[in-house]
Design a protein around this motif. Structure first.
Motif, PDB file in Angstrom:
ATOM      1  N   ARG A   1       0.835  -1.212   0.000  1.00 59.35           N
ATOM      2  CA  ARG A   1       0.000   0.000   0.000  1.00 59.35           C
ATOM      3  C   ARG A   1       0.865   1.256   0.000  1.00 59.35           C
ATOM      4  O   ARG A   1       0.548   2.231  -0.672  1.00 59.35           O
ATOM      5  CB  ARG A   1      -0.947  -0.008   1.219  1.00 59.35           C
ATOM      6  CG  ARG A   1      -2.042  -1.037   1.154  1.00 59.35           C
ATOM      7  CD  ARG A   1      -3.137  -0.753   2.185  1.00 59.35           C
ATOM      8  NE  ARG A   1      -2.641  -0.852   3.541  1.00 59.35           N
ATOM      9  CZ  ARG A   1      -2.643  -1.986   4.245  1.00 59.35           C
ATOM     10  NH1 ARG A   1      -3.095  -3.097   3.708  1.00 59.35           N
ATOM     11  NH2 ARG A   1      -2.188  -1.997   5.489  1.00 59.35           N
ATOM     12  N   ARG A   2       1.981   1.208   0.761  1.00 55.90           N
ATOM     13  CA  ARG A   2       2.877   2.366   0.785  1.00 55.90           C
ATOM     14  C   ARG A   2       3.525   2.588  -0.581  1.00 55.90           C
ATOM     15  O   ARG A   2       3.705   3.721  -1.020  1.00 55.90           O
ATOM     16  CB  ARG A   2       3.942   2.169   1.860  1.00 55.90           C
ATOM     17  CG  ARG A   2       3.407   2.280   3.288  1.00 55.90           C
ATOM     18  CD  ARG A   2       4.535   2.405   4.301  1.00 55.90           C
ATOM     19  NE  ARG A   2       5.332   1.182   4.368  1.00 55.90           N
ATOM     20  CZ  ARG A   2       5.044   0.149   5.153  1.00 55.90           C
ATOM     21  NH1 ARG A   2       3.970   0.183   5.939  1.00 55.90           N
ATOM     22  NH2 ARG A   2       5.823  -0.914   5.183  1.00 55.90           N
ATOM     23  N   GLU A   3       3.833   1.487  -1.255  1.00 58.43           N
ATOM     24  CA  GLU A   3       4.441   1.597  -2.579  1.00 58.43           C
ATOM     25  C   GLU A   3       3.480   2.184  -3.604  1.00 58.43           C
ATOM     26  O   GLU A   3       3.900   2.727  -4.623  1.00 58.43           O
ATOM     27  CB  GLU A   3       4.914   0.212  -3.044  1.00 58.43           C
ATOM     28  CG  GLU A   3       6.138  -0.286  -2.302  1.00 58.43           C
ATOM     29  CD  GLU A   3       6.520  -1.690  -2.731  1.00 58.43           C
ATOM     30  OE1 GLU A   3       5.878  -2.211  -3.669  1.00 58.43           O
ATOM     31  OE2 GLU A   3       7.452  -2.264  -2.139  1.00 58.43           O
TER      32      GLU A   3
ATOM     33  N   LYS B   1       0.448   5.841  -1.009  1.00 56.49           N
ATOM     34  CA  LYS B   1      -0.398   6.325   0.073  1.00 56.49           C
ATOM     35  C   LYS B   1       0.377   7.323   0.919  1.00 56.49           C
ATOM     36  O   LYS B   1       1.522   7.079   1.285  1.00 56.49           O
ATOM     37  CB  LYS B   1      -0.866   5.169   0.953  1.00 56.49           C
ATOM     38  CG  LYS B   1      -1.786   4.181   0.265  1.00 56.49           C
ATOM     39  CD  LYS B   1      -3.146   4.769   0.027  1.00 56.49           C
ATOM     40  CE  LYS B   1      -4.107   3.736  -0.540  1.00 56.49           C
ATOM     41  NZ  LYS B   1      -5.432   4.297  -0.794  1.00 56.49           N
ATOM     42  N   THR B   2      -0.263   8.453   1.235  1.00 62.93           N
ATOM     43  CA  THR B   2       0.387   9.430   2.099  1.00 62.93           C
ATOM     44  C   THR B   2       0.258   8.995   3.545  1.00 62.93           C
ATOM     45  O   THR B   2      -0.507   8.090   3.879  1.00 62.93           O
ATOM     46  CB  THR B   2      -0.261  10.816   1.946  1.00 62.93           C
ATOM     47  OG1 THR B   2      -1.597  10.755   2.447  1.00 62.93           O
ATOM     48  CG2 THR B   2      -0.281  11.254   0.495  1.00 62.93           C
ATOM     49  N   GLU B   3       1.007   9.617   4.429  1.00 65.60           N
ATOM     50  CA  GLU B   3       0.938   9.261   5.848  1.00 65.60           C
ATOM     51  C   GLU B   3      -0.457   9.493   6.387  1.00 65.60           C
ATOM     52  O   GLU B   3      -0.944   8.759   7.238  1.00 65.60           O
ATOM     53  CB  GLU B   3       1.949  10.102   6.631  1.00 65.60           C
ATOM     54  CG  GLU B   3       2.093   9.691   8.084  1.00 65.60           C
ATOM     55  CD  GLU B   3       3.210  10.424   8.801  1.00 65.60           C
ATOM     56  OE1 GLU B   3       3.146  10.488  10.048  1.00 65.60           O
ATOM     57  OE2 GLU B   3       4.112  10.928   8.130  1.00 65.60           O
TER      58      GLU B   3
ATOM     59  N   GLU C   1      -2.632   6.595   5.100  1.00 68.60           N
ATOM     60  CA  GLU C   1      -2.290   5.284   5.648  1.00 68.60           C
ATOM     61  C   GLU C   1      -2.895   5.104   7.035  1.00 68.60           C
ATOM     62  O   GLU C   1      -2.860   6.001   7.871  1.00 68.60           O
ATOM     63  CB  GLU C   1      -0.772   5.123   5.705  1.00 68.60           C
ATOM     64  CG  GLU C   1      -0.315   3.757   6.155  1.00 68.60           C
ATOM     65  CD  GLU C   1      -0.799   2.656   5.237  1.00 68.60           C
ATOM     66  OE1 GLU C   1      -1.075   1.567   5.736  1.00 68.60           O
ATOM     67  OE2 GLU C   1      -0.923   2.899   4.019  1.00 68.60           O
TER      68      GLU C   1
END
Length: 268
Positions: A123-125, A128-130, A133
């Motif tokens: 998902r981070r890849e 998604k911004t902090e 997330e």
């Protein structure tokens, strides 16, 4: 030619702008969503009934939806069916290092923790911004409500947000039922709806603590209702009567008869 390639060629012909099918040409990602969901549920139904012939057919119908979406994407220069197959193959290898690599998991808990951390990394890849997330990220908002509730609760429970034992869950069900009765007394429909939602959510939680899949349980309940109701209709037809011509007391008596008869394996 493989059957997969044959299917891809058929879909390309159906989507040909000059000689294709007008209905197929009108479709886009959004318009196909209801059909994709319906086919997924029909696969689930065939699997739960253990009907292999029906399952094979329904899996084909679901595969058609994948091919249809992939064809539209290819026409728009987004991705191809080959890209779809490659992406899921890569994901399976990445998420199973104990099968395709040298990683060793001592317990199912370790394996599941890796699986979840792998999904979070993916998902981070995706960018998604902090702020976007969250522990609850990645749960599709258009899932069936029972399925979504179960996933949300499982995700939160992994971080300690859960009752340690089942007793308080039963208490919570009773509490929510009391709140629903209080809301009904106010005749405030929006409040009643809210309390119904709270009650359903905690019932899903109860099912989770009992290790029961809430969605499957409700589908089984639906099937049981249909079977018993059809028994009532059949018995009334044998008497030359219809539902409209029967009293509630008669229908209740036949319902009880259906419960006894069908539970004993008698389908007459």
């Amino acid at each position: 030619m493989t059957n997969i390639q044959r299917l891809l060629d058929i879909m390309a012909r159906l989507r040909h702008p000059e000689t294709g099918c007008p209905w197929d040409l009108r479709q886009d990602f959004a318009s196909l969503v209801p059909y994709t969901l319906e086919e997924a549920y029909e696969v689930a139904d065939a699997a739960e009934r253990g009907d292999a012939a029906d399952l094979r057919e329904e899996l084909g119908d679901l595969l058609l939806q994948v091919v249809f979406h992939a064809r539209i994407a290819e026409e728009r220069g987004l991705f191809t069916f080959e890209d779809v197959a490659g992406a899921i193959a890569d994901k399976l290898i990445r998420r199973h290092p104990h099968v395709f690599g040298d990683t060793v998991f001592e317990t199912d808990t370790e394996r599941h923790a890796y699986w979840e951390s792998s999904k979070a990394a993916e998902r981070r890849e995706k960018g998604k911004t902090e702020q976007e997330e969250s522990t609850l990220s990645g749960i599709a908002p258009n899932l069936p409500a029972l399925v979504a509730a179960q996933k949300l609760q499982k995700r939160a429970a992994r971080f300690g947000f859960d009752w340690p034992e089942i007793g308080p869950v039963f208490d919570k069900v009773r509490e929510e039922l009391d709140e629903l009765e209080a809301a009904r007394a106010t005749s405030d429909q929006s409040r009643i709806q809210e309390e119904i939602g709270d009650l359903l959510f905690v019932v899903v939680n109860l099912a989770r603590h009992l290790e029961v899949d809430a969605e499957s349980a409700l589908r089984n309940g639906n099937r049981k209702f249909v079977t018993r109701f059809r028994y009532i209709e059949k018995q009334l037809a044998a008497q030359g009567k219809t539902l409209d011509e029967s009293t509630l007391a008669e229908l209740d008596a036949l319902w009880d008869e259906a419960k006894r008869s069908l539970s004993n394996g008698c389908q007459s």
